[in-house]
Enzyme design. Sequence first.
Site, short mmCIF file in Angstrom:
data_model
loop_
_atom_site.label_atom_id
_atom_site.label_comp_id
_atom_site.label_asym_id
_atom_site.label_seq_id
_atom_site.Cartn_x
_atom_site.Cartn_y
_atom_site.Cartn_z
N HIS A 19 81.22 10.88 -32.14
CA HIS A 19 81.98 9.95 -32.99
C HIS A 19 81.38 9.99 -34.39
O HIS A 19 80.54 9.19 -34.75
CB HIS A 19 81.91 8.54 -32.40
CG HIS A 19 82.81 7.54 -33.07
ND1 HIS A 19 83.34 6.46 -32.39
CD2 HIS A 19 83.27 7.43 -34.34
CE1 HIS A 19 84.09 5.73 -33.22
NE2 HIS A 19 84.04 6.31 -34.41
N HIS A 21 82.87 10.67 -38.38
CA HIS A 21 83.93 10.95 -39.34
C HIS A 21 83.29 11.74 -40.48
O HIS A 21 82.42 11.22 -41.18
CB HIS A 21 84.53 9.65 -39.86
CG HIS A 21 85.16 8.83 -38.79
ND1 HIS A 21 86.48 8.96 -38.43
CD2 HIS A 21 84.65 7.85 -37.99
CE1 HIS A 21 86.77 8.11 -37.47
NE2 HIS A 21 85.66 7.43 -37.18
N HIS A 195 90.43 5.49 -31.21
CA HIS A 195 89.68 4.27 -31.49
C HIS A 195 90.43 3.10 -30.83
O HIS A 195 91.65 2.96 -31.00
CB HIS A 195 89.61 4.02 -33.00
CG HIS A 195 88.66 4.90 -33.73
ND1 HIS A 195 88.65 6.27 -33.60
CD2 HIS A 195 87.68 4.61 -34.63
CE1 HIS A 195 87.70 6.78 -34.38
NE2 HIS A 195 87.10 5.80 -35.02
N GLU A 198 87.51 -2.10 -30.95
CA GLU A 198 86.45 -2.39 -31.93
C GLU A 198 86.81 -3.73 -32.57
O GLU A 198 86.25 -4.76 -32.23
CB GLU A 198 86.36 -1.29 -32.99
CG GLU A 198 85.30 -1.56 -34.05
CD GLU A 198 85.39 -0.60 -35.24
OE1 GLU A 198 84.43 -0.55 -36.01
OE2 GLU A 198 86.41 0.09 -35.41
N ASP A 276 79.16 7.30 -36.46
CA ASP A 276 80.42 6.86 -37.05
C ASP A 276 80.56 7.36 -38.48
O ASP A 276 81.08 8.44 -38.71
CB ASP A 276 80.53 5.33 -36.96
CG ASP A 276 81.96 4.81 -37.08
OD1 ASP A 276 82.88 5.62 -37.21
OD2 ASP A 276 82.14 3.58 -37.04
#
Length: 348
Positions: A19, A21, A195, A198, A276
């Site tokens: 995970h 980005h 996703h 969250e 992330d």
Amino acid sequence: MPNEQLQNILQQMPKAELHIHIEGSLEPELIFELAQRNGVALAYKSVESLRNAYAFDNLQSFLDIYYAGASVLLTEQDFYDMTAAYLRRAALDNVRHAEIFFDPQTHTARGVPMHTVVDGIWRACQDGPISASLIMCFLRHLSEDEALATLEEALPLRGKIIGVGLDSSELGHPPEKFARVFERCRQLGLHLVAHAGEEGPPAYIETALDLLNVERIDHGVRCLEDPVLTKRLAREQIALTVCPLSNVKLRVFDHMGQHNLLDLLDAGLAVTINSDDPAYFGGYMNANFLAAFEALPLGLSHAHRLARNSFTASFLEPEAKRDFLAELDAVFATATATATATATATVG
């Protein structure tokens, strides 16, 4: 095990990152370098003033500055340099394999061609010090028709992409909004992740599984609010790609001591630790491990399990998984033997 020994294990053990980005690895120094190279005017006078702006109240406030930072990415070399910088940094943390998210719509909307984005990232992965593959994410605040158009645009580059994901603003954009495009991706043989859970409710996790047919849930920390869903995730061993520092930075938890990572593990879930958007959230992989283990009562067995989960939940070929797991298990066999010997010597 003494704290220092555990810290060394966390830093030295092989691990996979599932995970990340890639646009979220863009450090302020590189943003300014690319802005100067491309003649892009920034709203910040210095690297320091940009870094000071990294104070977020929620996911949307982060996304606003995230998209502004991405504006400096214009050429294939820009995407190459950004990705190469992440891969070098990940290697320092003993990340052995990364499955990298990228957001083409962030760039194509600015007139950057799809092939420029994909080719730059992919080429850096071929040249990088670790194994890496690409997962193309659809921006959920945009329409499904736009996602379908993005998929069609990416089809000539299909061989460079292993899967698709769903990211950006979660609230108000449930997974079912993208059922058609995910079904098309499934038919194409792409891996599917999304996703969910969250900022959004546990119901988003359920619909991501049932309507999008995803293989992994990115984040998923709110699953514990639904005991039936939690049992299902444990039973089916659906991996959760949890991002501790991100969760605290975006106020999912007020501080790391409140994080439910241990509760997720105790519930039998296939949890992994990831970074992330590390440039924005204060830490790459090892920083996330160290922060979680410092704040929570986690030990050697948890470290082994989290690292194992990262490889078993990856989309690596079975032989590559076996090799990484064998290397990992050897590290922990040595660590366990050392801890036992130390304990025996202390008692003696």
